[in-house]
Design an enzyme around this catalytic site. Structure first.
Site, PDB file in Angstrom:
ATOM      1  N   TYR A 153      36.703 -19.542 104.634  1.00 46.90           N
ATOM      2  CA  TYR A 153      37.924 -19.911 105.152  1.00 46.90           C
ATOM      3  C   TYR A 153      38.153 -20.459 106.628  1.00 46.90           C
ATOM      4  O   TYR A 153      38.776 -20.030 107.416  1.00 46.90           O
ATOM      5  CB  TYR A 153      39.128 -18.749 104.973  1.00 46.90           C
ATOM      6  N   HIS A 176      29.088 -15.329  88.929  1.00 46.37           N
ATOM      7  CA  HIS A 176      27.619 -15.615  88.999  1.00 46.37           C
ATOM      8  C   HIS A 176      26.905 -15.515  87.524  1.00 46.37           C
ATOM      9  O   HIS A 176      26.010 -16.129  87.269  1.00 46.37           O
ATOM     10  CB  HIS A 176      27.246 -14.408  89.530  1.00 46.37           C
ATOM     11  N   HIS A 228      21.607 -17.729 100.020  1.00 42.41           N
ATOM     12  CA  HIS A 228      23.126 -16.827  99.323  1.00 42.41           C
ATOM     13  C   HIS A 228      24.277 -17.763  99.737  1.00 42.41           C
ATOM     14  O   HIS A 228      24.552 -17.491 100.903  1.00 42.41           O
ATOM     15  CB  HIS A 228      22.909 -15.545  99.250  1.00 42.41           C
ATOM     16  N   CYS A 272      47.178 -21.320  99.287  1.00 39.34           N
ATOM     17  CA  CYS A 272      45.802 -20.760  99.336  1.00 39.34           C
ATOM     18  C   CYS A 272      44.980 -22.118 100.064  1.00 39.34           C
ATOM     19  O   CYS A 272      45.572 -23.320  99.948  1.00 39.34           O
ATOM     20  CB  CYS A 272      45.093 -20.899  97.925  1.00 39.34           C
ATOM     21  N   ARG A 314      45.911 -15.275  93.676  1.00 42.27           N
ATOM     22  CA  ARG A 314      44.591 -15.418  94.284  1.00 42.27           C
ATOM     23  C   ARG A 314      44.041 -13.847  94.619  1.00 42.27           C
ATOM     24  O   ARG A 314      44.264 -13.143  95.575  1.00 42.27           O
ATOM     25  CB  ARG A 314      44.578 -16.057  95.529  1.00 42.27           C
TER      26      ARG A 314
END
Length: 629
Positions: free
Chosen positions: A484, A227, A202, A348, A301
């Site tokens: 990140y 998804h 996953h 971001c 975001r």
């Protein structure tokens, strides 16, 4: 060999060959994982049990012993099917041949389709192989083969029917499959899936998928709408094991409202990358129209639904050190701290990810060059609030952990952390901000309070702040530990080790072209090029180089905006260049690159900095335009 096995072998050795063939046929059906009615009927007859008779007028369209079947699937099931087919061939054909060799013996061959007792005389017509009955003998042999062919065809028919009729489960049965020991089952709609083998694959990590173990996926797909795409459903379909019972209605707890129904209204100019959660960037032509980005088009975001918090009841929980009392601060309490203002650019980590995707596929939102904006922020300095709670600098490593009030259905909140040394440094100007460009924070940007960490990646600027604590280790949040982070181009999703890489804090030097846009047409004569440049950690931009020919020759752009303070250059520099278009040129390959005061410079291409999450994308920015007379 056990005594039971010896007895079984001895018993079988006494069986006539036609009966052994039928027994082998039934065993083959069992080996294939099937138990069709035809095979069961044969078993009942052979064991002396009563069972239904096949109609005498069955018409067989497929050749005997060769029923038309689908190609066996791949994997273990396919291997079982192919093994069973070989067993049928090896067991049935030789036995039939042995039976047919009895033609040379003037005796009778009778297939017991009616008698259920070996002591009884045959009650079905016999096949006499004497010369007097040679004409009828062939028809009777053919009838025998056709009968066996009918059994096989019926077997295939029931196998196909079984494939079209999935197994039915109750929600309680699904619920019992919620661990690796019992296997991981989930539901989507009325379908049941065994995703045990997919847990470790996953992309969001095993822990996220395990939240749905034994239950429905809908609450989580409503939260992470990315998804609900065709390729994700195709992957899921491979793990289907059955369907939910129609009588087993969904529990009332599933009838929840849309978690995004209360999200705020957004500006129509924003380019939306995902609606649920909402993520969007301003168009490039608006991004650098102003040094300060207007609130309505400031890039957004979000990781989770936007909470709707009441300012009157809002409380910020600040955990004190051992021996000190924790603080519970209202908005009015925060207003009592000295108000501090600072202009800060937020970027971001995935800004310009789309350029990495063009080189090689990555996982993440397809940000262009607009996941960056600048605002004037105001609020209480974090160092003042931490000192009020009794915290001070430590000789050992420590981290300030932030937790937002946005959460998923399980109560898991967004979280992040920064080093305590940065948080306690007044020169770092870390804020608990409650104003943005002179107004209360908009809901999309953290109302009523958010963290602003100048010079640091946007992922650490936690919105809707609910809790602050000082810990010996960084935040255990998924977005701190399992996202990140940057990796080598050689690392893929099979080899990635998130524990091996540090969390992104300060970002590398960055620049991008906002005018003209890629693919635009410009007039010959003179072209005006605009853009932005910024570097993390408070490093000032000292130069932006621009090329019209893909990097063969360069010109220096003019820097606009506020002057930057040494080591405290928290905001971007806007830049522009007016340059003549070379005579006869029909297209321009415009490139920009920035240099900061540590003489860091952007790499010339994406290839050496590509990573599987598409973060830290800061290669030369390129724009291709056409030229008209």
């Amino acid at each position: 060999m056990s005594s039971g096995d010896r007895n079984k072998t001895a018993s079988l050795s006494r069986e006539p060959s036609w009966r052994l063939a039928c027994l082998s046929l039934q065993e083959a059906g069992t080996a294939a994982g099937r138990w069709p009615a035809a095979s069961q009927w044969l078993g009942d007859e052979l064991r002396g049990e009563s069972g239904p008779s096949l109609p005498a007028n069955v018409m067989v369209l497929a050749p005997p012993l060769c029923p038309r079947v689908k190609q066996p699937p791949s994997g273990p099931r396919g291997r079982r099917t192919r093994s069973a087919t070989m067993l049928l061939h090896r067991a049935v054909i030789p036995c039939l041949r042995q039976a047919c060799r009895l033609q040379s013996v003037p005796s009778r061959l009778c297939i017991r389709a009616c008698s259920t007792n070996d002591s009884l005389q045959p009650q079905c017509p016999s096949l006499d192989f004497s010369g007097a009955n040679s004409s009828t003998r062939g028809w009777r042999v053919m009838g025998t083969l056709l009968g066996l062919g009918a059994v096989l065809a019926y077997h295939d028919h029931r196998c196909r029917a079984a494939e079209k009729s999935p197994r039915i489960y109750t929600r309680e049965e699904v619920k019992s499959h919620s661990s690796l020991e019992t296997r991981i089952w989930v539901t989507l709609g009325c379908e049941v899936f065994d995703v045990t083998e997919f847990v470790d694959l996953h992309p969001g990590g095993p822990s996220k998928l395990m939240l749905a173990a034994g239950g429905p996926l809908e609450p989580f797909w409503a939260l992470y709408a990315v998804h609900d795409q065709a390729h994700v459903r195709e992957i899921l379909a491979q793990y289907k094991v059955g369907e939910l019972s129609p009588e087993d209605k969904a529990p009332s707890t599933l009838k929840t409202s849309d978690p995004y129904a209360d999200d705020p209204v957004r500006h129509p100019a924003l380019k939306v990358n995902s609606q649920r959660p909402f993520n969007a960037e301003p168009p490039p032509e608006l991004l650098t129209e102003n040094y300060i980005t207007p609130n309505p088009i400031f890039f957004t975001r979000n990781h989770l639904p936007v909470p709707n918090l009441e300012p009157e009841t809002y409380r910020l929980h600040v955990v004190g050190p051992p021996g000190c009392q924790s603080l519970s601060l209202s908005l009015d309490d925060l207003y009592q701290f000295p108000k501090h203002e600072v202009t800060v650019t937020l970027q971001c980590a995935g800004n310009r990810r789309s350029e990495m995707t063009q080189f090689k596929e990555v996982k993440g939102l397809e940000w262009n060059a607009g996941a960056i904006s600048t605002a004037r922020w105001a609020g209480a300095r974090l160092c003042d609030v931490l000192a009020k709670a009794g915290h001070q600098l430590r000789e050992t490593e420590a981290h300030v952990c932030f937790e937002g009030l946005d959460s998923d259905p399980t109560g898991t909140a967004y979280g992040a952390s920064i080093p305590l040394a940065r948080a306690m440094d007044p020169e770092a100007e870390v804020l608990l901000a409650y104003e943005m460009n002179g107004q209360p924070l908009p809901r999309d940007h953290g109302f009523p309070v958010r963290v602003v960490v100048p010079g640091v990646v946007g992922a650490r600027h936690v919105k809707w702040l609910g809790k602050v604590s000082v810990e010996r280790e960084e935040s255990y949040s998924h977005w701190q530990r399992r996202d990140y982070k940057g990796f080598s181009p050689s690392v893929d999703w099979d080899t990635v080790d998130f524990d091996s890489a540090p969390s992104i804090q300060e970002l590398p030097v960055q620049s991008a072209i906002t005018e003209p846009k890629d693919g635009e047409t410009v007039r010959s004569g003179e072209v005006t090029i605009k853009g932005y440049a910024w570097s993390g950690g408070g490093r000032a931009i000292v130069r932006v180089d621009v090329s019209l020919d893909g990097g063969l020759t360069w010109q220096v752009a003019e820097l606009d905006g506020e002057e930057q303070r040494p080591r405290k250059a928290w905001a971007w520099r806007l830049w522009q260049l007016q340059a003549p278009v070379p005579a006869g040129k029909k297209e321009l390959n415009i490139v920009c690159k920035a240099v900061d005061d540590s003489y860091n410079v952007q790499p010339d291409s994406v290839a050496p900095i590509w990573n599987l999450r598409g973060v830290l994308s800061n290669a030369w920015h390129r724009v291709h335009v056409r030229v008209t007379p």
